[in-house]
Write an enzyme that holds these catalytic residues in place. Structure first.
Site, PDB file in Angstrom:
ATOM      1  N   TYR A  93     -11.146  -2.822   1.465  1.00 17.59           N
ATOM      2  CA  TYR A  93     -12.042  -2.976   2.622  1.00 17.59           C
ATOM      3  C   TYR A  93     -13.402  -2.370   2.345  1.00 17.59           C
ATOM      4  O   TYR A  93     -13.859  -1.494   3.071  1.00 17.59           O
ATOM      5  CB  TYR A  93     -11.372  -2.363   3.861  1.00 17.59           C
ATOM      6  N   GLU A 149       0.809  -1.215   0.000  1.00 18.26           N
ATOM      7  CA  GLU A 149       0.000   0.000   0.000  1.00 18.26           C
ATOM      8  C   GLU A 149       0.846   1.270   0.000  1.00 18.26           C
ATOM      9  O   GLU A 149       0.810   2.055   0.956  1.00 18.26           O
ATOM     10  CB  GLU A 149      -0.956   0.002   1.198  1.00 18.26           C
TER      11      GLU A 149
END
Ligand code: GCB
Length: 595
Positions: A466, A413
Site C-alpha cells: 500500500y 501477510e
C-alpha cells in the site's frame, strides 16, 4: 468431501430458512443444557446469514461467546433404511450440534463444512429437533487468530472484555452457509478425486473413488455437455482418455460430468454421484503461470464474502451479481481472501471460467512490525500449526476438484520474516504439496523481499503493498519508484513470478477532488494507474489483484469509516470511478499483456 446432490440414489432436503435463535449473553446455555429441551424466548433468525446485523440489538451484534440456533424437521418416509446425514455448510467459528437433545457432532473453524451421520438420532414419522450452538471467540489457536482482552484499570468496569483480532474484516458469526439434510444408501460413495492432463488433442482424467465398502465395484462414465458418454471405465481408480477434449479455459469454461456409480455384487446400482470436471493443466514455468500451456495473467481482485444485512451469509443474488460484475469489468480471477469461500461460489467460478486462488483462513498472523514476533509458544504455537494443517487438509479435501482453483494460498501477510516461521511454513507447504501435487502454492506476503524467509518454498510470490496509502500517505509521486524497487527485489531474490495480490486506496463513493487527495475517487484512480505503469514494465509480474472488489465491513476504528472503502464497487455493488478505469485497462490487455 462430496457436496450433497439429488441423484437417483440420494436426496437432499434444505434446512435453510428462518430458525429460532437465542443469544447466550451470559454464556450459560451449555451448562444449563439448553440443547436438552426446545429453546425458550427465541427470536427469528435467517439461515444462512451472520446474525450480527439482523437485529436492532447492539448487545447481540457485539456479543462475545455462544449463540443458539434451533430448527425442526421431518424425515421423509422414503428415507427409511437410508444413511441420513446432516451437513452444516459453515458455522463461524466453532459449533456443537445436537439432534433431539443428543450430541451429533462438533467442529472447529468457521469457513468449511462439516457433516454427521444422524441416522441413529432421528425418528421418522415424528418431528426432529436440531440445536446448534455457535461460538465466535478467536484465540491464538484458531484461524484467524485473536485474543480476549481484559482491562485492569479504573476506566473500565470490572469484567469488561473485548474480542481483539488482527485481520481487517468484521468478525461476523453464525450459520453462514446452507444447512442440509441428505440421505445416501447404507453403502455409499464416500469421495471422488479427479486430476486432469492434456496430451496433444486429448484430455486425460485420472480418478479415484472411495466407497464405504472398499471391495465394491465401481463404474465411471464421463459425459459431455450434451450428455453423451465420451469415456468410461470400471474400477475404483483409473484414467479416462477424452479424444479431442474441450478444455476448461479462463473465461471459456467447458465442463464434463463424471458419473460415478457404485455397484453391488450382481452389478446393480447402489449409489450414483455426478461430479463436475474441467479438463485443464496448471504449471509454473520460469516467470510464467501456465494454464493449458498458455501464459495466464491474473486480472481481478481480492474479495470478501460480505454484504449488507446478511454479513457473511451466502446470498446467491449477490453471488451471481458479483460474477456478472467480474465479467463486466473484464476480470478473469479472484483470491478467496481470506478464507475458503462457499462451495456455491466456487461452482459459479467453475461454470463462468473465473480463475481462483484458494486461501486458508490464516490471516492476522502479524503485528506489521519486524520486532514483534508471532510464532512463539504463547501465540502461534504447535497447536496453531496443527490446526492450520487440519484446515488446509479439509480445504483441499473439499475443493480439490474445482477446475477454477489454480493455486493454494497458505496464509495472508504472516510474520514470514521470523526465523521461527521457517519450520512452520516448511510443514504447511510440505503438507500442501503432499495433498495436491497438481497445483502451485503461495503465501501472500507483507514482509519485504530482503526480510522474507520462506518465499523459496513457494511457486509464486504474491505481494500486498500500500505505497502512498499506509506508507507515505498522499505521496502518489513515490509509487512508481517504490513499487518497482520492491518487485524487482522479489524477483531478484527468489527468481519466481510475482502477482501483486493487493494494492489500492480507500475511496468514499461520491468524494471528489482534483488534484486528487486521499479518500476521493480520483485518488483511487490515480494510485491504481501508477501501479499499473510499473506492472506493464516488468516482465515477471504475472498478475494484478486490486484490493478490493467491493467495500466491506470491518471492526470499528479510527481508520475505518463504516468499513473498508477500498472497493472498486460499493458494498451495494455499484461502480466507483476506478471501475471504468479497470474495465478499459483489462479489456485492452486482452488475455496476456504485451510488455
Ligand atoms: C491488507 C490485508 C487486507 C486489508 C487491507 C487494507 O494488507 O490483507 O485484509 O483489508 O490490507 O485495506 O488494509
Amino acid at each position: 468431501m462430496l457436496y450433497p446432490k439429488d441423484t437417483c440414489s440420494r436426496e437432499v432436503k434444505e434446512l435453510s430458512g428462518v430458525w429460532r435463535f437465542k443469544a447466550d449473553l451470559d454464556n450459560v446455555g451449555r451448562q444449563e443444557q439448553w440443547f436438552a429441551q426446545p429453546l425458550t424466548d427465541t427470536i427469528p433468525m435467517p439461515v444462512p446469514a451472520s446474525y450480527n446485523d439482523i437485529t436492532q440489538d447492539m448487545a447481540i451484534r457485539d456479543h462475545i461467546g455462544d449463540v443458539w440456533y434451533e430448527e425442526t424437521f421431518l424425515i421423509p418416509r422414503s428415507w427409511n433404511g437410508q444413511r441420513i446425514m446432516l451437513r452444516v455448510g459453515s458455522a463461524c467459528h466453532h459449533a456443537v450440534v445436537w439432534v433431539n437433545g443428543a450430541e451429533a457432532g462438533s467442529h472447529k473453524g468457521g469457513f468449511l463444512p462439516f457433516e454427521m451421520d444422524i441416522s441413529h438420532l432421528v425418528c421418522s414419522g415424528a418431528e426432529n429437533r436440531v440445536t446448534i450452538v455457535v461460538n465466535n471467540i478467536l484465540t491464538w489457536q484458531t484461524l484467524p487468530p485473536g485474543r480476549i482482552k481484559t482491562f485492569d484499570d479504573p476506566r473500565h468496569p470490572e469484567g469488561y472484555q473485548i474480542q481483539e483480532y488482527f485481520h481487517d474484516f468484521y468478525n461476523y458469526a453464525g450459520l453462514h452457509r446452507p444447512v442440509k439434510l441428505y440421505c445416501t444408501p447404507k453403502e455409499y460413495i464416500r469421495d471422488t478425486a479427479v486430476t486432469t492432463e492434456v496430451e496433444g488433442a486429448n484430455g486425460l482424467v485420472h480418478y479415484t473413488v472411495e466407497c464405504s465398502d472398499p471391495e465394491a465395484a465401481v463404474r465411471v462414465k464421463l459425459t459431455d455437455k450434451a450428455g453423451t458418454v465420451v469415456a468410461e471405465a470400471n474400477g475404483a481408480s483409473g484414467s479416462l482418455t477424452v479424444e479431442k477434449a474441450k478444455l476448461w479455459k479462463p473465461l471459456a469454461a467447458y465442463l464434463y460430468t463424471l458419473h460415478v456409480e457404485m455397484l453391488d455384487a450382481e452389478g446393480a446400482l447402489l449409489d450414483h454421484y455426478p461430479l463436475t470436471v474441467g479438463i485443464r493443466t496448471v504449471k509454473v514455468e520460469g516467470n510464467r503461470f501456465l494454464i493449458n500451456g498458455e501464459p495466464f495473467y491474473f486480472k481481478g481482485f481480492g474479495k470478501h464474502e460480505d454484504s449488507d444485512i446478511k454479513g457473511k451469509g451466502l446470498d446467491q443474488a449477490i453471488n451471481v451479481k458479483d460474477f456478472n460484475l467480474l465479467k463486466w469489468i473484464n476480470a478473469n480471477s479472484f483470491r478467496t481472501s481470506h478464507y475458503p469461500y462457499a462451495e456455491e461460489i466456487l461452482d459459479m467460478a467453475d461454470r463462468e471460467g473465473i480463475v481462483v486462488i484458494g486461501e486458508v483462513p490464516a490471516v492476522g498472523f502479524t503485528f506489521f512490525n519486524y520486532n514483534e514476533k508471532v510464532y512463539t509458544p504463547d501465540k502461534a504455537n504447535d497447536e496453531t500449526l496443527a490446526h492450520h494443517k487440519d484446515v488446509l487438509t479439509d480445504m483441499i479435501a473439499r475443493d480439490k476438484n474445482h477446475p477454477s482453483i489454480v493455486m493454494w494460498s497458505l496464509s495472508n501477510e504472516a510474520s514470514t520474516f521470523q526465523e521461527e516461521a521457517v519450520p512452520y511454513y516448511k510443514e504447511v507447504s510440505d503438507l500442501a504439496r503432499k495433498l495436491d501435487a497438481t497445483r502451485p502454492i503461495t503465501v501472500v506476503e507483507w514482509a519485504l523481499p530482503d526480510k522474507c524467509q520462506v518465499a523459496q518454498m513457494f511457486d509464486v510470490i504474491c505481494v500486498n503493498r500500500y505505497y502512498s496509502w499506509y506508507n507515505d500517505p498522499g505521496a502518489l509521486e513515490l509509487i512508481e519508484h517504490q513499487i518497482e524497487w520492491e518487485l524487482t527485489g522479489w524477483n531478484r531474490n527468489f527468481n519466481k513470478p510475482v502477482i501483486m495480490s493487493e494494492y489500492g486506496a480507500d475511496a468514499i463513493a461520491g468524494f471528489h477532488q482534483d488534484p486528487p487527495v486521499m479518500f476521493t475517487e480520483e485518488y483511487q484512480c490515480e494510485l491504481l494507474t501508477r501501479y499499473h505503469n510499473v506492472f506493464d514494465r516488468l516482465d515477471f509480474v504475472i498478475g494484478e489483484h486490486v484490493w478490493a472488489f467491493a467495500d466491506f465491513a470491518t471492526k470499528q476504528g479510527t481508520t475505518r469509516i463504516n468499513g473498508n472503502k477500498k472497493g472498486i464497487f460499493t458494498r451495494q455493488r455499484q461502480p466507483k470511478m476506478a471501475a471504468r478505469l479497470l474495465k478499459d485497462r483489462w479489456e485492452q490487455m486482452g488475455s496476456y499483456p504485451v510488455k
